[in-house]
Design a protein around this motif. Structure first.
Motif, PDB file in Angstrom:
ATOM      1  N   ASP A 170       0.857  -1.181   0.000  1.00 42.18           N
ATOM      2  CA  ASP A 170       0.000   0.000   0.000  1.00 42.18           C
ATOM      3  C   ASP A 170       0.892   1.231   0.000  1.00 42.18           C
ATOM      4  O   ASP A 170       1.587   1.512   0.975  1.00 42.18           O
ATOM      5  CB  ASP A 170      -0.916  -0.003   1.227  1.00 42.18           C
ATOM      6  N   LYS A 172      -0.253   4.332  -0.428  1.00 40.57           N
ATOM      7  CA  LYS A 172      -1.009   5.526  -0.041  1.00 40.57           C
ATOM      8  C   LYS A 172      -0.838   5.866   1.433  1.00 40.57           C
ATOM      9  O   LYS A 172      -1.156   6.979   1.856  1.00 40.57           O
ATOM     10  CB  LYS A 172      -2.494   5.337  -0.373  1.00 40.57           C
ATOM     11  N   THR A 173      -0.358   4.949   2.239  1.00 44.88           N
ATOM     12  CA  THR A 173      -0.151   5.206   3.665  1.00 44.88           C
ATOM     13  C   THR A 173       1.053   6.125   3.862  1.00 44.88           C
ATOM     14  O   THR A 173       1.895   6.261   2.975  1.00 44.88           O
ATOM     15  CB  THR A 173       0.081   3.876   4.399  1.00 44.88           C
ATOM     16  N   PHE A 177       3.150   0.346   3.256  1.00 41.87           N
ATOM     17  CA  PHE A 177       2.788  -0.805   4.072  1.00 41.87           C
ATOM     18  C   PHE A 177       2.878  -2.070   3.228  1.00 41.87           C
ATOM     19  O   PHE A 177       2.286  -2.153   2.156  1.00 41.87           O
ATOM     20  CB  PHE A 177       1.374  -0.652   4.618  1.00 41.87           C
ATOM     21  N   HIS A 211       3.404  -5.610   9.338  1.00 41.80           N
ATOM     22  CA  HIS A 211       4.536  -4.715   9.527  1.00 41.80           C
ATOM     23  C   HIS A 211       5.531  -5.297  10.531  1.00 41.80           C
ATOM     24  O   HIS A 211       5.156  -5.881  11.540  1.00 41.80           O
ATOM     25  CB  HIS A 211       4.013  -3.364  10.027  1.00 41.80           C
ATOM     26  N   PHE A 245      -0.123  -3.387  11.870  1.00 49.15           N
ATOM     27  CA  PHE A 245      -0.766  -2.420  10.981  1.00 49.15           C
ATOM     28  C   PHE A 245      -0.293  -1.000  11.272  1.00 49.15           C
ATOM     29  O   PHE A 245      -0.995  -0.031  10.992  1.00 49.15           O
ATOM     30  CB  PHE A 245      -2.289  -2.501  11.135  1.00 49.15           C
ATOM     31  N   GLU A 246       0.899  -0.850  11.819  1.00 48.40           N
ATOM     32  CA  GLU A 246       1.392   0.450  12.276  1.00 48.40           C
ATOM     33  C   GLU A 246       1.344   1.546  11.209  1.00 48.40           C
ATOM     34  O   GLU A 246       0.956   2.678  11.518  1.00 48.40           O
ATOM     35  CB  GLU A 246       2.822   0.293  12.801  1.00 48.40           C
ATOM     36  N   TYR A 248      -0.787   2.316   9.157  1.00 48.50           N
ATOM     37  CA  TYR A 248      -2.134   2.861   8.964  1.00 48.50           C
ATOM     38  C   TYR A 248      -2.523   3.847  10.065  1.00 48.50           C
ATOM     39  O   TYR A 248      -3.410   4.674   9.847  1.00 48.50           O
ATOM     40  CB  TYR A 248      -3.159   1.730   8.900  1.00 48.50           C
ATOM     41  N   TYR A 249      -1.934   3.761  11.226  1.00 49.26           N
ATOM     42  CA  TYR A 249      -2.300   4.722  12.278  1.00 49.26           C
ATOM     43  C   TYR A 249      -1.146   5.624  12.675  1.00 49.26           C
ATOM     44  O   TYR A 249      -1.198   6.320  13.680  1.00 49.26           O
ATOM     45  CB  TYR A 249      -2.862   3.995  13.508  1.00 49.26           C
TER      46      TYR A 249
END
Length: 257
Positions: A170, A172-173, A177, A211, A245-246, A248-249
């Protein structure tokens, strides 16, 4: 001095060896090119096949099978594909398979920085030339239009994936990712191409890797209808650290109450 019986056995052995050589030559040259044409007409995609062999009793083994995508970032290929045919109808252009098994299947896709999902596909054919076309013949000279050639239909009763891998990136993050679903085992069927299957049942298990290598087993089962793209699938993921999922946040987070 060689007796007549032994000479007869020697001739039989030589004949068998010559027959094996001829069959191997046919399978190695004619079958791959025909399969590539059938796959292209059934899927609209362009494939490559490294080698073909025939296993006892009647299994077709395709080695180093891949989709020609034109870019290494998007990839779909299998180390080996085992096809167990059931019957073939030349008049109906239909191939029926008892089973098809993908060994070492790898699929690589991504979401680009614009948020668009990109999956492996063959490059589009080049656009036609913009030069002025030659004048068309008069109606009396115009030949009758040939009817479009019907595509081949491939029906597989059982579809299996052994030790597969699905890779996803991904972009876009805030930080790219990368995740993967490894050690994938899938059992499903039936599958019909290109028209899709009325109801494709499937069961999948694998290992989710997020991740920094955080991983956990995952299990999915359900059914899919490919033609209208309807899915009903339930999945269960074993305990997994949120750090998987680090990306993403990371960064500023907006919370509305």
């Amino acid at each position: 001095m060689i007796g007549p019986r032994r000479a007869s056995w020697n001739r039989l052995l030589v004949s068998i060896l010559l027959l094996i050589v001829v069959i191997h030559s046919v399978w190695g040259h004619l079958i791959p090119s025909h399969l590539l044409r059938v796959l292209k007409r059934a899927t609209g995609q362009t494939f490559r096949i490294g080698d073909v062999r025939l296993d006892f009793p009647l299994s077709l083994v395709l080695v180093d099978v891949g989709l020609r995508t034109g870019t290494p970032d998007l990839f779909a290929g299998s180390r080996q594909v085992v096809v167990v045919p059931r019957w073939i109808s030349w008049s109906e252009k239909t191939v029926r398979l008892s089973a098809i098994r993908y060994e070492g299947l790898t699929i690589r896709c991504r979401r680009n920085w614009e948020g668009k999902l990109e999956v492996p596909r063959s490059p589009a054919p080049p656009a036609p030339s913009s030069t002025t076309p030659a004048p068309s013949p008069t109606p009396a000279e115009a030949p009758a239009a040939a009817p479009p050639e019907a595509p081949w239909t491939v029906i597989a009763d059982t579809v299996q994936i052994v030790n597969g891998t699905l890779e996803f990136m991904d972009e876009k993050t805030p930080e790219p990712f990368r995740m993967a679903l490894t050690e994938v085992s899938l059992m499903g069927g039936p599958l019909t191409l290109p028209s899709g299957s009325p109801r494709l049942s499937l069961a999948v298990q694998g290992r989710f890797v997020g991740h920094h290598g955080h991983a956990a087993p995952v299990y999915c089962s359900g059914w899919a209808n490919l033609e209208p793209r309807n899915f009903e699938i339930s999945c269960r993921l074993e305990p997994l650290p949120l750090a998987a999922f680090e990306p993403y946040y990371r960064g500023p987070i907006q919370v509305r109450v």
